[in-house]
Every structure is written in structure tokens, then in C-alpha cells.
Design a protein around this motif. Structure first.
Motif, PDB file in Angstrom:
ATOM      1  N   THR A  75     -13.416 -17.633   2.042  1.00  0.00           N
ATOM      2  CA  THR A  75     -13.601 -16.643   0.987  1.00  0.00           C
ATOM      3  C   THR A  75     -12.513 -15.582   1.052  1.00  0.00           C
ATOM      4  OG1 THR A  75     -15.988 -16.997   1.029  1.00  0.00           O
ATOM      5  CG2 THR A  75     -15.202 -14.965   0.015  1.00  0.00           C
ATOM      6  N   ALA A  76     -12.225 -15.063   2.254  1.00  0.00           N
ATOM      7  CA  ALA A  76     -11.197 -14.030   2.414  1.00  0.00           C
ATOM      8  C   ALA A  76      -9.831 -14.544   2.006  1.00  0.00           C
ATOM      9  CB  ALA A  76     -11.166 -13.548   3.870  1.00  0.00           C
ATOM     10  N   VAL A  77      -9.509 -15.781   2.389  1.00  0.00           N
ATOM     11  CA  VAL A  77      -8.203 -16.356   2.053  1.00  0.00           C
ATOM     12  C   VAL A  77      -8.058 -16.507   0.547  1.00  0.00           C
ATOM     13  CG1 VAL A  77      -6.827 -18.457   2.180  1.00  0.00           C
ATOM     14  CG2 VAL A  77      -7.831 -17.512   4.251  1.00  0.00           C
ATOM     15  N   GLN A  78      -9.074 -17.002  -0.118  1.00  0.00           N
ATOM     16  CA  GLN A  78      -8.957 -17.248  -1.547  1.00  0.00           C
ATOM     17  C   GLN A  78      -8.955 -15.947  -2.343  1.00  0.00           C
ATOM     18  OE1 GLN A  78     -11.571 -20.265  -3.024  1.00  0.00           O
ATOM     19  NE2 GLN A  78     -10.276 -21.852  -2.156  1.00  0.00           N
ATOM     20  N   GLN A  79      -9.739 -14.959  -1.927  1.00  0.00           N
ATOM     21  CA  GLN A  79      -9.711 -13.680  -2.618  1.00  0.00           C
ATOM     22  C   GLN A  79      -8.350 -13.008  -2.459  1.00  0.00           C
ATOM     23  OE1 GLN A  79     -13.470 -11.925  -0.930  1.00  0.00           O
ATOM     24  NE2 GLN A  79     -13.844 -11.426  -3.063  1.00  0.00           N
ATOM     25  N   ALA A  80      -7.802 -13.038  -1.248  1.00  0.00           N
ATOM     26  CA  ALA A  80      -6.497 -12.435  -1.006  1.00  0.00           C
ATOM     27  C   ALA A  80      -5.415 -13.145  -1.808  1.00  0.00           C
ATOM     28  CB  ALA A  80      -6.166 -12.477   0.487  1.00  0.00           C
ATOM     29  N   ASP A  81      -5.465 -14.460  -1.830  1.00  0.00           N
ATOM     30  CA  ASP A  81      -4.452 -15.218  -2.559  1.00  0.00           C
ATOM     31  C   ASP A  81      -4.548 -14.949  -4.065  1.00  0.00           C
ATOM     32  OD1 ASP A  81      -2.287 -17.081  -2.654  1.00  0.00           O
ATOM     33  OD2 ASP A  81      -3.671 -18.595  -3.411  1.00  0.00           O
ATOM     34  N   GLY A  82      -5.769 -14.867  -4.594  1.00  0.00           N
ATOM     35  CA  GLY A  82      -5.929 -14.584  -6.018  1.00  0.00           C
ATOM     36  C   GLY A  82      -5.367 -13.222  -6.393  1.00  0.00           C
ATOM     37  N   PHE A  83      -5.624 -12.210  -5.550  1.00  0.00           N
ATOM     38  CA  PHE A  83      -5.090 -10.877  -5.828  1.00  0.00           C
ATOM     39  C   PHE A  83      -3.570 -10.855  -5.728  1.00  0.00           C
ATOM     40  CE2 PHE A  83      -3.506  -6.900  -3.965  1.00  0.00           C
ATOM     41  CZ  PHE A  83      -3.770  -6.028  -5.017  1.00  0.00           C
ATOM     42  N   VAL A 107       7.929  -0.423 -20.550  1.00  0.00           N
ATOM     43  CA  VAL A 107       7.975  -0.361 -19.091  1.00  0.00           C
ATOM     44  C   VAL A 107       6.774   0.419 -18.553  1.00  0.00           C
ATOM     45  CG1 VAL A 107       9.270   0.477 -17.089  1.00  0.00           C
ATOM     46  CG2 VAL A 107      10.478  -0.585 -19.005  1.00  0.00           C
ATOM     47  N   VAL A 108       6.477   1.559 -19.186  1.00  0.00           N
ATOM     48  CA  VAL A 108       5.352   2.387 -18.750  1.00  0.00           C
ATOM     49  C   VAL A 108       4.033   1.627 -18.918  1.00  0.00           C
ATOM     50  CG1 VAL A 108       4.022   4.465 -19.250  1.00  0.00           C
ATOM     51  CG2 VAL A 108       6.513   4.562 -19.184  1.00  0.00           C
ATOM     52  N   LYS A 109       3.894   0.909 -20.028  1.00  0.00           N
ATOM     53  CA  LYS A 109       2.665   0.153 -20.263  1.00  0.00           C
ATOM     54  C   LYS A 109       2.446  -0.903 -19.188  1.00  0.00           C
ATOM     55  CE  LYS A 109       0.313  -2.661 -23.751  1.00  0.00           C
ATOM     56  NZ  LYS A 109       0.396  -3.258 -25.109  1.00  0.00           N
ATOM     57  N   GLN A 110       3.517  -1.627 -18.825  1.00  0.00           N
ATOM     58  CA  GLN A 110       3.396  -2.650 -17.786  1.00  0.00           C
ATOM     59  C   GLN A 110       3.129  -2.020 -16.417  1.00  0.00           C
ATOM     60  OE1 GLN A 110       3.112  -5.841 -17.981  1.00  0.00           O
ATOM     61  NE2 GLN A 110       3.090  -6.170 -15.761  1.00  0.00           N
ATOM     62  N   ALA A 111       3.768  -0.877 -16.140  1.00  0.00           N
ATOM     63  CA  ALA A 111       3.536  -0.185 -14.865  1.00  0.00           C
ATOM     64  C   ALA A 111       2.095   0.284 -14.758  1.00  0.00           C
ATOM     65  CB  ALA A 111       4.495   0.996 -14.735  1.00  0.00           C
ATOM     66  N   GLU A 112       1.531   0.772 -15.845  1.00  0.00           N
ATOM     67  CA  GLU A 112       0.139   1.219 -15.822  1.00  0.00           C
ATOM     68  C   GLU A 112      -0.820   0.039 -15.646  1.00  0.00           C
ATOM     69  OE1 GLU A 112      -0.129   3.333 -19.497  1.00  0.00           O
ATOM     70  OE2 GLU A 112       0.481   5.255 -18.591  1.00  0.00           O
ATOM     71  N   THR A 113      -0.474  -1.113 -16.244  1.00  0.00           N
ATOM     72  CA  THR A 113      -1.300  -2.308 -16.040  1.00  0.00           C
ATOM     73  C   THR A 113      -1.322  -2.707 -14.566  1.00  0.00           C
ATOM     74  OG1 THR A 113      -0.787  -3.118 -18.265  1.00  0.00           O
ATOM     75  CG2 THR A 113      -1.589  -4.735 -16.675  1.00  0.00           C
ATOM     76  N   LEU A 114      -0.167  -2.636 -13.920  1.00  0.00           N
ATOM     77  CA  LEU A 114      -0.085  -2.955 -12.497  1.00  0.00           C
ATOM     78  C   LEU A 114      -0.825  -1.918 -11.660  1.00  0.00           C
ATOM     79  CD1 LEU A 114       0.922  -4.800 -10.304  1.00  0.00           C
ATOM     80  CD2 LEU A 114       3.169  -3.706 -10.445  1.00  0.00           C
ATOM     81  N   GLN A 115      -0.778  -0.662 -12.070  1.00  0.00           N
ATOM     82  CA  GLN A 115      -1.510   0.377 -11.365  1.00  0.00           C
ATOM     83  C   GLN A 115      -3.019   0.108 -11.407  1.00  0.00           C
ATOM     84  OE1 GLN A 115       0.028   3.966 -13.338  1.00  0.00           O
ATOM     85  NE2 GLN A 115       0.795   4.677 -11.364  1.00  0.00           N
ATOM     86  N   GLN A 116      -3.508  -0.321 -12.557  1.00  0.00           N
ATOM     87  CA  GLN A 116      -4.929  -0.635 -12.688  1.00  0.00           C
ATOM     88  C   GLN A 116      -5.327  -1.787 -11.763  1.00  0.00           C
ATOM     89  OE1 GLN A 116      -5.535  -1.376 -16.859  1.00  0.00           O
ATOM     90  NE2 GLN A 116      -4.999   0.718 -17.473  1.00  0.00           N
ATOM     91  N   LEU A 117      -4.423  -2.765 -11.628  1.00  0.00           N
ATOM     92  CA  LEU A 117      -4.693  -3.886 -10.719  1.00  0.00           C
ATOM     93  C   LEU A 117      -4.754  -3.401  -9.280  1.00  0.00           C
ATOM     94  CD1 LEU A 117      -4.972  -6.966 -10.226  1.00  0.00           C
ATOM     95  CD2 LEU A 117      -2.473  -7.047 -10.089  1.00  0.00           C
ATOM     96  N   LEU A 118      -3.802  -2.561  -8.882  1.00  0.00           N
ATOM     97  CA  LEU A 118      -3.772  -2.071  -7.505  1.00  0.00           C
ATOM     98  C   LEU A 118      -4.966  -1.170  -7.205  1.00  0.00           C
ATOM     99  CD1 LEU A 118       0.030  -1.248  -7.049  1.00  0.00           C
ATOM    100  CD2 LEU A 118      -1.226  -3.266  -6.294  1.00  0.00           C
ATOM    101  N   ALA A 119      -5.489  -0.487  -8.226  1.00  0.00           N
ATOM    102  CA  ALA A 119      -6.653   0.363  -8.014  1.00  0.00           C
ATOM    103  C   ALA A 119      -7.880  -0.452  -7.629  1.00  0.00           C
ATOM    104  CB  ALA A 119      -6.930   1.174  -9.274  1.00  0.00           C
ATOM    105  N   LYS A 120      -7.895  -1.724  -7.993  1.00  0.00           N
ATOM    106  CA  LYS A 120      -9.013  -2.607  -7.667  1.00  0.00           C
ATOM    107  C   LYS A 120      -8.691  -3.519  -6.479  1.00  0.00           C
ATOM    108  CE  LYS A 120     -10.327  -2.825 -12.561  1.00  0.00           C
ATOM    109  NZ  LYS A 120     -10.529  -3.730 -13.725  1.00  0.00           N
TER     110      LYS A 120
END
Length: 348
Positions: A75-83, A107-120
Motif C-alpha cells: 500500500t505504501a509503495v503504490q500510494q507513494a508511486d501514484g503521488f 505559468v502561475v496557473k500551472q504552479a498553483e495546480t502543483l501547489q494544490q497537489l503538494l498540499a495533499k
């Protein structure tokens, strides 16, 4: 159900339920064979030993424990790989936009999308990836941080008693007596005082760096303070230490959102983060291979009809057995958990 890619030459993919079934089959066969030769006294000893589980250290004698650990690792391996896979895609897209010199709003829109991903990150990766995008499969992720003028804590030769305070839900106090004899001795005293909060310091290239568990970091970053005797820190009041976390992808994205025109200057940092993600995914592929080998080593029945054939063999022996053998076989069956029996029969 968690899917595991089979090795070349395998007949079918292996899943977690398959791992559970094979572990159950192994234990069912082992217990049935052993029971046929065990006396009532031996059965009592087995029950006494089973009562001590899971304190018994030999996990090979209890396949269920081994199987639970294996499932958790999968489970840990697959969750980490998916993220990491999604982070890699988003980073590639961001780097591509910066290289193409598209309008800043994209550029800002894509950076904010990545920020939202990192927040989770913590939930999406199952806590198996830290804020530096490094894998942490066997331990809790940590945060590396430094203190302003941290070197003065170690290299100042003046003796001083420092009282540290960590507020939050309740205030905790810890003291360190620095005698100034050597930086190493001062570091030892600091680690003894801060260790009660999971904080550990080390010298690297003459710089003092600390690490603490991610779960403790919000508390440490906001509420760690110190009081001295007027040498390094003021006396009579606690002085906020204001720890600074090591820069990572999150800080780079914050700079990019604030100043979209700095994309070209930050491209090197973004590419470095991308290399880290790619390297960690390669490590996960190696881990997947090792887990697959562990699953294969647990297999007892090689074909889909092997469990049924084993049951028929046991039945044939029991038809020719005396009352004592039948009684022992029934006692062995009673010692097998119902869930394991159902797993074996479901795979037959």
C-alpha cells in the motif's frame, strides 16, 4: 484491491488478496500436516504458544503477521508511486511552459495546480514521501531546518544555561548547560535537551542543522523559544527561535507565483526537483521487485486447482485412517481461522 505487476513469465498478476490467500494456504497445509503427528499434549503446547502471539519474534511461524506487513508495504509503495507520478507530470508541464515562454498567467496557473497537489502530499502518498520529495517507506518523514545564528550556539566558548520552551497545546520546558569546552560537547548537550521533542541536531560543513518529524514541525516552527543568561540569548524572557525549514519545491513555487517573470531563474531548481522525483520512482521500482519476490516465496499452491487437489489428497488419507487420525485432523481444522479457509477455497 492493490495490483502488483507480475514479473516476466508469470501467468497472472498478483494482488493483495492473492498474497493473503497464499499465506493462508501455506499455514493451512503446515498446520494440517503437523496435526497428524501431534499428541494431545503437543496440542496443548501449541495452544499455549499461540496465546503468546504476536509477541513471538519468529514471524515465519505465523504467516498472517508476515502477510499484514507485506500488505502495508504494498500500500505504501503504490500510494507513494501514484503521488510521485502525478508530481512528475505536473513538473514536466510547468517546465515546458517556462521553456516555451508562454504568458505569465499560464505559468502561475500551472504552479498553483502543483501547489494544490503538494498540499495533499501527506494523504496522497500515505505519509511515505517527505517535503523534499524523498521516500520514507520505513520511517516517518522528517523536516530539516536551521536556526538563525545557530553556529553561535556551538562555537561560543562562554558557558551558559539555555532553557528551551515549546508551547502549543501545553508548554514544555527543557534545559541545556553549555560549558563551551567544544562544539561537539555543546551539540551533545543541545541534543539531550531538544531530544525530548524529537529534535536532533548535527554539524555538516560547519553548519548546525536540525531535523524533526513532520507531524511535530508545525508546533516547532511556531512555538520554539529559548531563554539564556545574557550571553547568547537574553535573560528573563523567552526569545522566539523562528526555525527555517530547508528550501524545497514548495518554496520554489511560492517564489514563482509571487514573481512569474522569475521562471527562467527558477528553472534550475524545478529541474532538480524533477530529477529527485524520477530517482525516487526508480527506487520504488526496485522495491516493487523485492516485494514481488517475497510474494512468490510465500506461494504454496502453484496452480488454480492445487488447493482442491491437496484437499482431495487429505480426504483420501482420512478415508483409510483410524478414529485417532480423524480426531487429530478435526482438531487441526478447528485451529485454522475461518477467514483463511475461505480464502483457500475461494482460490481453488
Amino acid at each position: 484491491m492493490i495490483q502488483v505487476n507480475p514479473r516476466s513469465g508469470a501467468a497472472a498478476p498478483t494482488t493483495l488478496s492473492t498474497a493473503t490467500a497464499t499465506a493462508g494456504k501455506a499455514e493451512l497445509t503446515t498446520r494440517s500436516s503437523a496435526t497428524a503427528a501431534v499428541s494431545p499434549v503437543g496440542q496443548s503446547a501449541q495452544k499455549a504458544a499461540a496465546a503468546a502471539y504476536p509477541d513471538r519474534p519468529l514471524i515465519s511461524s505465523e504467516p498472517l503477521r508476515y502477510n499484514v506487513q507485506l500488505n502495508q508495504q504494498l500500500t505504501a509503495v503504490q500510494q507513494a508511486d501514484g503521488f510521485l507520478l502525478e508530481t512528475e507530470k505536473q513538473l514536466l508541464q510547468l517546465n515546458h511552459l517556462i521553456t516555451r515562454r508562454v504568458p505569465a498567467v499560464e505559468v502561475v496557473k500551472q504552479a498553483e495546480t502543483l501547489q494544490q497537489l503538494l498540499a495533499k502530499r501527506e494523504s496522497l502518498s500515505g505519509g511515505a514521501v517527505d517535503r523534499q520529495l524523498q521516500l520514507s517507506l520505513q520511517s516517518q518523514p522528517t523536516v530539516n531546518f536551521s536556526l538563525p545564528d545557530g553556529a553561535a550556539l556551538l562555537h561560543d566558548e562562554r558557558p551558559e544555561v539555555l532553557t528551551f520552551s515549546l508551547a502549543g497545546r501545553q508548554r514544555a520546558i527543557s534545559a541545556a548547560e553549555l560549558d563551551g569546552s567544544s562544539p561537539q560537547q555543546n551539540l551533545l548537550r543541545l541534543n539531550q535537551a531538544l531530544g525530548k521533542w524529537g529534535i536532533h541536531g548535527q554539524l555538516s560543513g560547519g553548519q548546525l542543522n536540525f531535523e524533526v518529524g513532520e507531524q511535530r514541525w508545525p508546533e516547532v516552527s511556531q512555538h520554539l523559544s529559548v531563554q539564556g543568561s545574557g550571553e547568547r540569548y537574553p535573560q528573563g524572557q523567552f526569545y522566539p527561535l523562528k526555525p527555517q525549514a530547508e528550501n524545497g519545491l514548495e518554496e520554489t513555487l511560492q517564489q514563482l507565483v509571487r514573481a512569474p517573470g522569475s521562471g527562467s531563474a527558477l528553472l534550475g531548481s524545478l529541474e532538480q526537483s524533477l530529477e529527485t522525483v524520477t530517482r525516487q520512482r526508480r527506487t520504488l521500482q526496485v522495491t516493487r521487485g523485492r516485494v514481488q519476490q517475497r510474494i512468490d516465496s510465500m506461494a504454496t499452491f502453484n496452480g488454480p486447482s492445487s488447493a482442491l487437489q491437496a484437499a482431495e489428497d487429505v480426504a483420501a488419507r482420512l478415508r483409510k485412517a483410524d478414529f485417532s487420525s480423524v480426531s487429530q485432523a478435526l482438531a487441526g481444522q478447528a485451529n485454522v481461522q475461518g477467514a483463511r479457509v475461505r480464502n483457500v477455497l475461494a482460490a481453488a
